[in-house]
Each structure stands twice: as structure tokens, then as C-alpha cells.
Motif scaffolding. Structure first.
Motif, PDB file in Angstrom:
ATOM      1  N   SER A 115       0.826  -1.209   0.000  1.00 22.46           N
ATOM      2  CA  SER A 115       0.000   0.000   0.000  1.00 22.46           C
ATOM      3  C   SER A 115       0.859   1.257   0.000  1.00 22.46           C
ATOM      4  O   SER A 115       0.592   2.216  -0.741  1.00 22.46           O
ATOM      5  CB  SER A 115      -0.932  -0.014   1.215  1.00 22.46           C
ATOM      6  OG  SER A 115      -1.700   1.167   1.276  1.00 22.46           O
TER       7      SER A 115
ATOM      8  N   PHE B 203      -2.228  -1.948  -5.458  1.00 20.91           N
ATOM      9  CA  PHE B 203      -2.475  -0.664  -4.809  1.00 20.91           C
ATOM     10  C   PHE B 203      -2.136   0.507  -5.721  1.00 20.91           C
ATOM     11  O   PHE B 203      -2.827   1.541  -5.680  1.00 20.91           O
ATOM     12  CB  PHE B 203      -1.674  -0.577  -3.508  1.00 20.91           C
ATOM     13  CG  PHE B 203      -2.320  -1.266  -2.354  1.00 20.91           C
ATOM     14  CD1 PHE B 203      -3.444  -0.728  -1.739  1.00 20.91           C
ATOM     15  CD2 PHE B 203      -1.825  -2.457  -1.871  1.00 20.91           C
ATOM     16  CE1 PHE B 203      -4.055  -1.361  -0.673  1.00 20.91           C
ATOM     17  CE2 PHE B 203      -2.416  -3.102  -0.803  1.00 20.91           C
ATOM     18  CZ  PHE B 203      -3.538  -2.557  -0.199  1.00 20.91           C
TER      19      PHE B 203
ATOM     20  N   TYR C 246      -4.816   3.410  -6.446  1.00 21.09           N
ATOM     21  CA  TYR C 246      -4.595   4.801  -6.046  1.00 21.09           C
ATOM     22  C   TYR C 246      -4.579   5.754  -7.229  1.00 21.09           C
ATOM     23  O   TYR C 246      -4.806   6.951  -7.067  1.00 21.09           O
ATOM     24  CB  TYR C 246      -3.293   4.926  -5.265  1.00 21.09           C
ATOM     25  CG  TYR C 246      -3.364   4.321  -3.882  1.00 21.09           C
ATOM     26  CD1 TYR C 246      -4.539   4.366  -3.149  1.00 21.09           C
ATOM     27  CD2 TYR C 246      -2.256   3.704  -3.302  1.00 21.09           C
ATOM     28  CE1 TYR C 246      -4.623   3.814  -1.886  1.00 21.09           C
ATOM     29  CE2 TYR C 246      -2.322   3.157  -2.028  1.00 21.09           C
ATOM     30  CZ  TYR C 246      -3.509   3.209  -1.345  1.00 21.09           C
ATOM     31  OH  TYR C 246      -3.594   2.667  -0.078  1.00 21.09           O
TER      32      TYR C 246
ATOM     33  N   SER D  63      -9.117   2.576   1.245  1.00 21.87           N
ATOM     34  CA  SER D  63      -8.394   1.494   0.578  1.00 21.87           C
ATOM     35  C   SER D  63      -8.917   0.114   0.936  1.00 21.87           C
ATOM     36  O   SER D  63      -8.244  -0.889   0.634  1.00 21.87           O
ATOM     37  CB  SER D  63      -6.902   1.577   0.927  1.00 21.87           C
ATOM     38  OG  SER D  63      -6.364   2.825   0.563  1.00 21.87           O
TER      39      SER D  63
ATOM     40  N   SER E  50      -9.107  -2.639  -1.966  1.00 24.52           N
ATOM     41  CA  SER E  50      -7.821  -3.199  -2.374  1.00 24.52           C
ATOM     42  C   SER E  50      -7.215  -4.052  -1.281  1.00 24.52           C
ATOM     43  O   SER E  50      -6.558  -5.069  -1.562  1.00 24.52           O
ATOM     44  CB  SER E  50      -6.862  -2.064  -2.755  1.00 24.52           C
ATOM     45  OG  SER E  50      -7.267  -1.454  -3.950  1.00 24.52           O
TER      46      SER E  50
END
Length: 300
Positions: free
Chosen positions: A113, A181, A185, A215, A218
Motif C-alpha cells: 500500500s 495498490f 490509487y 483502501s 484493495s
């Protein structure tokens, strides 16, 4: 003066019936196509569940009943002794597998992440090159680096067993977690990041307060992926652990080798026990898996 058309005369007896309207024919074709699709899906479901059926019925058979010739037959006498033996043998290894996959999954998820956030939203010179090098780790066959990797772990002084396996699963999980990630993003609106910067938030503050709370999709994908890979891993487990300190895959292999010529039922019961944790994870989080995987596939 207006005239009205005379009503059509009824068809005489024995004449051919009028053709069905186009909407009825289309409905018939749609119904036939839907039936064919359902039949095909049912066929594949049965095909996939056949091994599960053999595993399940064999796990309840006694030593004399669990033979290849009777693989499809129901047990002549149902018994739970195979499950008890498999549970007693595999329980310590199941605990060790949990000790391995839980921290390695969480650590690799958070590292992926952070990497994804930096590579997607905190651009720096050479970010694309760094990302390509990270992804390169996904395409290296594990077998090609197993011997030097084993020597490296020994030189670092990392204890054999669960500690070394945690490190390896974290390191080899970073490429795929970073990719997932980063793609996610990049779909976050740029204005959200700019608003955090205007409010004085730095890189870590922006990640922790703005991106991390959104998040969850994910993280669900990464947690399922990493948990499954770590739990089912056998290659790393064979090289970096033993039957005394290894995960459940090593213990299951030893159980199968020891029971193969004596009782297939114990091996089948052990295989089902070893697969239960991943099945539970998919049942609980499976409905979020596809949504989380697709959440980063389209840039919004």
C-alpha cells in the motif's frame, strides 16, 4: 365519407396456422439460449465438484474400503476415525501456518500500500523505472533462485522455519501488492490529494488520513491473495522448514506419504482439513474480491 376495412375472414379448417409474431420467436430463442447456458454452467459445476465428492466420501471410509476401485462408491461403513487422526496430526502444523500467513499477509499488504501510494501519487524522478524493477520480481521463477536464496537466509542468520518463511512471503508478496495498490490509487481523484497538501498534510499524513480509509477494497483483494498463496505454499516450506517446524503443507505431505499405502481416508481427510481456512476466507470475503479487484481497473 370514410370507409372501414372489413375484418379478416377466419382461416378455413385445415389451413396452415398464421406465423408467430417476431416477439414470440425472439422470446423462444432467448429462453432456449438461457436454458443452454444454465445447462453448460451446471455441467462445469458438476465437473469441478467431482474431486470434492471423491475427497469427501473417501475421508469417511475405513482402511479396507478406501481403495481406488471403490473411489466413486459411498462408504460401506461410515467412520470418523480418519478425521480424528488427521486432526491430531495436522493441528500443530495448522497453528504454525497461521503464525506464518497472518503476519506475512498484513505486512506485505501495508508495504504494498505504501509503495503503491508513492508510485501513483507522490511522483519522483525514476518512479516508473523503480515500479518496473519491482514488477520484475513477479516474473522470476522461484526455482531459479531457490539455492542462492537459501544461502542468503543462512548468511543473514534467520532461524529456519516460520521466521524465514514470513520474511520470504513478505518479500515475494511486495510486487503483486504494489501493483494492485498502485492501480487503485491512480483512480483516486487528484483533487483529493491536492486538498490534503493545501491543508498542510505531508506524504505520510496524506496516506494515513486520506487514502488509507478508502483502501478497504484493495486491502480485501490483497489479503485474500496473500493469505491463499502463503497457506498453499509448498516450495518455500520444503526448502526453509522441516516437518517439526514447517507449515501445514509439509505436514500434509508427510501424512500422505505415511498413509498412502495404508489408508487413503486419512490423506483425504487431511487434505480437506488443510483447505478449510482458505475456504473460510473466501466465503467471508469472496463477495468483496471481484469488486475490489475491478475498483482499480478503470481510471475515474
Amino acid at each position: 365519407m370514410t370507409t372501414t376495412a372489413a375484418p379478416a375472414a377466419p382461416a378455413p379448417p385445415g389451413s396452415p396456422a398464421a406465423p408467430a409474431p417476431p416477439s414470440a420467436r425472439a422470446g423462444d430463442r432467448y429462453s432456449a439460449g438461457r436454458t443452454a447456458r444454465y445447462a453448460l454452467l451446471l455441467f462445469f459445476v458438476v465437473l469441478v465438484l467431482i474431486p470434492v465428492y471423491v475427497l469427501l466420501v473417501t475421508s469417511f471410509k475405513g482402511p479396507g474400503d478406501a481403495a481406488p476401485a471403490r473411489a466413486w462408491a459411498l462408504p460401506a461403513q461410515w467412520t470418523g476415525a480418519n478425521w480424528q487422526t488427521a486432526w491430531t496430526t495436522l493441528w500443530p502444523a495448522i497453528l504454525r501456518s497461521l503464525e506464518m500467513v497472518v503476519p506475512s499477509t498484513i505486512i506485505s499488504a501495508f508495504l504494498g500500500s505504501l509503495n503503491g501510494f508513492v508510485l501513483a501519487r507522490w511522483q519522483f524522478k525514476g518512479a516508473d523505472v523503480v515500479f518496473a524493477l519491482i514488477l520484475f520480481g513477479m516474473f522470476i521463477p522461484y526455482q531459479a533462485v531457490m539455492i542462492p536464496l537459501n544461502q542468503l537466509v543462512l548468511n543473514l542468520g534467520i532461524p529456519n522455519g516460520i521466521p524465514s518463511l514470513i520474511l520470504l512471503h513478505v518479500v515475494y508478496g511486495i510486487p503483486i501488492t504494489t501493483l494492485i495498490f498502485r492501480n487503485y490509487y491512480r483512480t483516486v481523484p487528484h483533487e483529493l490529494i491536492e486538498a490534503a497538501r493545501v491543508d498542510g498534510a505531508g506524504m505520510l499524513r496524506t496516506y494515513w488520513s486520506v487514502l488509507l480509509p478508502i483502501s478497504v477494497p484493495s486491502f480485501v483483494v490483497v489479503l485474500i491473495w496473500q493469505f491463499t498463496n502463503g497457506w498453499n505454499d509448498f516450495l518455500f516450506a520444503v526448502f526453509f522448514s522441516s516437518s517439526a517446524n514447517g507449515p501445514v503443507t509439509v505436514a500434509l505431505n508427510n501424512l500422505a506419504n505415511g498413509a498412502l499405502l495404508q489408508n487413503y481416508g486419512v490423506s483425504m481427510a487431511g487434505a480437506l482439513l488443510a483447505s478449510l481456512p482458505t475456504l473460510v476466507v473466501y466465503v467471508i470475503l469472496g463477495k468483496y474480491f471481484v469488486g475490489g479487484l475491478m475498483s482499480g481497473s478503470v481510471k475515474g
